[in-house]
Design a protein around this motif. Structure first.
Motif: not given
Ligand SMILES: [Zn+2]
Length: 372
Positions: A363-367
């Motif tokens: 999730a932290l790498r999702t825009n």
């Protein structure tokens, strides 16, 4: 002999390696250090950094030496380090006087008769002695080069109305303000309010119907926060706070925080949805309300309450052991960020399961903000 420091440097670089760049800033509330050695702390902080956390809100009492030690290790690992210290709940210590504690609407002091819980020893936010105490305490910790910022907590009145998800736990139905949970009716607050408005609040049948009395207490907290902001900013450090969701829909009403008026550098609303019997969509609504109230001028980090034992949640009566399940975490992050949050803050990394960490990393790498 000269090789030893070099080898040490290599080991240090390996153990504190920087993870891939993450898109969404992830902070974490963490308590410590207990009896942990430097080596144990270093391993713990390195692990959290590797999992994508960039800032610790670290709670370790009020002794500057403890923050100095833990802060040094955190910063060596590349983490930002903020000292997380309660403001208006103070256990009795020789520096605190019984008359500095807040008094409820039936004359009971939080010194010896705290509402709800044993740790609810709230002090009055309207006393010079409390200003002096907090100034000295926060100032001595903000002075440390190892500390990047001060994180205020319990910077509020006791809950005059509890979050709905907690009513059952405390055997209460809080459909209105009750005097035993309403603060502060100490002599100074009562006389200052009389001088300011001409109203003798003790003679009013239902004080909850007096808007000036509500505003007086919002202002007491706002004035204290803005004073502490000056104290910390004078040391060129950041100051931020854990706040209730809102500000208007919840924080003002139940704990008298008008936090959109606070001169802080960032805000951490505790969007603990289970406490309010709400789902993840509500987290988004709270973030939207918060960033709108702040005119998008200050960062808001969405506080997420993690379930420590997902398998037991359905049969767990205590809401403090509820929280987001691994299947809800991605939605909670998406709702937060797509509704304006600058990032998230986990309560707490210790409650995260292996499954949660996998969800978090992705999730932290999702825009989630789209191509705006
Ligand atoms: Zn008072």
């Amino acid at each position: 002999m000269k090789k030893i420091p070099f080898l040490f440097g290599i080991m240090f670089l390996v153990s504190c390696k920087t993870p891939e760049e993450t898109r969404i800033p992830c902070h974490a509330w963490l308590g410590g250090p207990g009896k942990a050695t430097d080596a144990v702390l270093k391993a713990q902080f390195t692990d959290l950094k590797d999992k994508g956390i960039v800032r610790l809100m670290y709670s370790a009492g009020q002794d500057p030496a403890v923050y100095k030690r833990a802060g040094k290790i955190a910063k060596d690992c590349g983490l930002q380090f903020h000292a997380w210290i309660p403001s208006l709940t103070q256990n009795y210590n020789p520096k605190m006087k019984p008359e500095w504690y807040a008094v409820n609407g039936i004359g009971e002091s939080a010194y010896d008769k705290p509402a709800y819980a044993d740790h609810y020893h709230f002090v009055c936010p309207n006393r010079q002695e409390i200003y002096d105490y907090l100034d000295a305490m926060y100032g001595s910790i903000a002075d440390l080069p190892e500390v990047d910022g001060i994180h205020l907590d319990f910077i509020r009145f006791p809950d005059v109305i509890l979050a709905k998800g907690l009513w059952k736990k405390y055997g209460l139905v809080m459909d209105r303000e009750f005097p035993q949970f309403d603060y502060c009716y100490c002599d100074k607050c009562v006389s200052d309010f009389k001088a300011q408005t001409g109203i003798d609040i003790k003679s009013v049948k239902d004080p909850s119907e007096v808007p000036e009395w509500k505003q007086f207490r919002y202002d007491l907290i706002t004035r204290l926060v803005n004073h502490l902001a000056e104290t910390v900013h004078a040391r060129n450090k950041e100051i931020n706070a854990a706040v209730f969701p809102g500000p208007n829909s919840i924080a003002r009403k139940i704990v008298r925080q008008e936090w959109d008026k606070w001169n802080l550098d960032a805000f951490y609303p505790m969007n603990y949805n289970d406490f309010y019997l709400e789902g993840t969509a509500w987290i988004g609504e709270m973030c939207r309300e918060g960033v709108t109230a702040l005119n998008n001028e200050k960062p808001l980090y969405s506080g997420l309450f993690i379930c420590p034992d997902p398998a037991a949640k359905a049969s767990e009566p205590d809401p403090e052991n509820h929280g987001l399940l691994p299947g809800e975490l991605e939605a909670a992050i998406r709702e937060s960020v797509s509704n304006g949050a600058a990032g998230i803050c986990l309560f707490t990394p210790d409650r995260m399961t292996e499954e949660d960490w996998v969800v978090l990393e992705k999730a932290l790498r999702t825009n989630y903000t789209g191509n705006k």
